[in-house]
Motif scaffolding. Structure first.
Motif, mmCIF file in Angstrom:
data_model
loop_
_atom_site.group_PDB
_atom_site.id
_atom_site.type_symbol
_atom_site.label_atom_id
_atom_site.label_comp_id
_atom_site.label_asym_id
_atom_site.label_seq_id
_atom_site.Cartn_x
_atom_site.Cartn_y
_atom_site.Cartn_z
ATOM 1 N N VAL A 112 -5.569 3.060 5.381
ATOM 2 C CA VAL A 112 -4.704 3.263 4.219
ATOM 3 C C VAL A 112 -3.580 4.232 4.569
ATOM 4 O O VAL A 112 -2.401 3.984 4.264
ATOM 5 C CB VAL A 112 -5.523 3.774 3.015
ATOM 6 C CG1 VAL A 112 -4.593 4.270 1.901
ATOM 7 C CG2 VAL A 112 -6.432 2.674 2.480
ATOM 8 N N ILE A 124 0.819 -1.215 0.000
ATOM 9 C CA ILE A 124 0.000 0.000 0.000
ATOM 10 C C ILE A 124 0.854 1.267 0.000
ATOM 11 O O ILE A 124 0.457 2.293 -0.548
ATOM 12 C CB ILE A 124 -0.935 -0.014 1.232
ATOM 13 C CG1 ILE A 124 -1.902 -1.201 1.134
ATOM 14 C CG2 ILE A 124 -1.711 1.294 1.370
ATOM 15 C CD1 ILE A 124 -2.738 -1.424 2.368
ATOM 16 N N VAL A 132 -8.696 -3.239 3.802
ATOM 17 C CA VAL A 132 -7.406 -2.620 3.485
ATOM 18 C C VAL A 132 -6.307 -3.675 3.389
ATOM 19 O O VAL A 132 -5.421 -3.594 2.521
ATOM 20 C CB VAL A 132 -7.064 -1.530 4.523
ATOM 21 C CG1 VAL A 132 -5.645 -1.008 4.325
ATOM 22 C CG2 VAL A 132 -8.070 -0.385 4.419
ATOM 23 N N GLY A 191 -0.349 4.845 2.334
ATOM 24 C CA GLY A 191 -1.005 5.129 1.070
ATOM 25 C C GLY A 191 -1.494 6.564 0.983
ATOM 26 O O GLY A 191 -1.742 7.218 2.008
#
Length: 264
Positions: free
Chosen positions: A27, A5, A223, A32
């Motif tokens: 995230v 990620i 996620v 991310g």
């Protein structure tokens, strides 16, 4: 931190609350970058500030009702301009109304399909060509156990989620040829403000409260599946087992569970 990620650019619709908000935080926690879409601008602004205070991720917000189809292309073009590439899309925006079929005004049926199905498809269409060209990407569609196992008082909502699953299953096979992954998420009831609209009387929540999923748990599962080959995420397992049994012996399940199903 999840290396799959880290540094990736991910769009989340319906990001201003519930599992959308929790997924955004997860995230960011994993490095991310985020393009957050929702109708409620003040909630988006608060979430953006929280993420920027706690993490190093880039985050931009885009107020949008995904049923406003004419606005979607412009918003997604702005996201591409802001981020350059899009690696992931989580189609989370959606709502439900729990009423018997004869009680649901057609305007409410239309609204559910416009957001849950057509909005999801329109958003997907805006990233699909981009992901195909770059040869990678991941689209995650938040569906529901209701899309696999319809019960009374959720006819229109279940129909919309059936449609999401049909679209997702077809899209998965098409997109795989271009390196794009597609995952369906089928949760049971989650303890969020979803039920402030779906269950105005509070009866359903009262009856199933002890079995409701925690939003952080669902967000973590979704996620964690980003950029993997996960076909479906089904939560909780016991409810998905019920969906499987229903597919095998539907008449028996409908007869035995009829009284229980009406507890919405």
């Amino acid at each position: 931190m999840n290396d799959r990620i880290k540094g990736k650019n991910i769009i989340i619709t319906g990001a201003s609350g519930g599992i959308g908000e929790r997924m955004a935080l997860k995230v960011a926690e994993n490095g991310g970058n985020l393009a957050l879409i929702a109708r409620r601008l003040p909630r988006l602004e608060e979430l953006k500030q929280t993420i920027e205070d706690r993490f190093q991720s880039k985050v931009e917000i885009y107020p949008l009702d995904v049923s406003d189809y004419e606005e979607i292309p412009g918003v997604f073009q702005k996201i591409l301009n802001d981020f350059g590439k899009v690696h992931g899309l989580i189609n989370n925006a959606g709502f439900g109304i729990f009423k018997e079929a004869h009680e649901v005004p057609f305007a409410e049926v239309k609204g559910m399909f416009e957001v849950n199905v057509l909005g999801l498809m329109a958003c997907t269409g805006e990233v699909l060509s981009h992901m195909r060209e770059q040869g990678n990407g991941h689209i995650i569609n938040i569906a529901s156990q209701a899309g696999k196992f319809a019960t009374p008082k959720s006819s229109a909502y279940s129909a919309s989620k059936h449609a999401v699953l049909g679209y997702t299953n077809s899209l998965r096979m098409e997109a795989a040829r271009y390196g794009v992954k597609v995952t369906a998420v089928n949760p049971g009831p989650i303890a969020t403000d979803f039920f402030s609209i779906a269950d105005e009387s509070g009866t359903y929540v009262k009856n199933v409260e002890k079995w409701m999923l925690k939003p952080d748990f669902v967000a973590e599962k979704v996620v964690d599946a980003l950029f993997t080959n996960r076909r479906e995420i089904n939560l909780p397992r016991w409810m998905n087992a019920g969906s499987v049994v229903y597919q095998l012996i539907p008449s028996f399940v409908e007869k035995v569970g009829n009284k229980l199903f009406f507890k919405k």
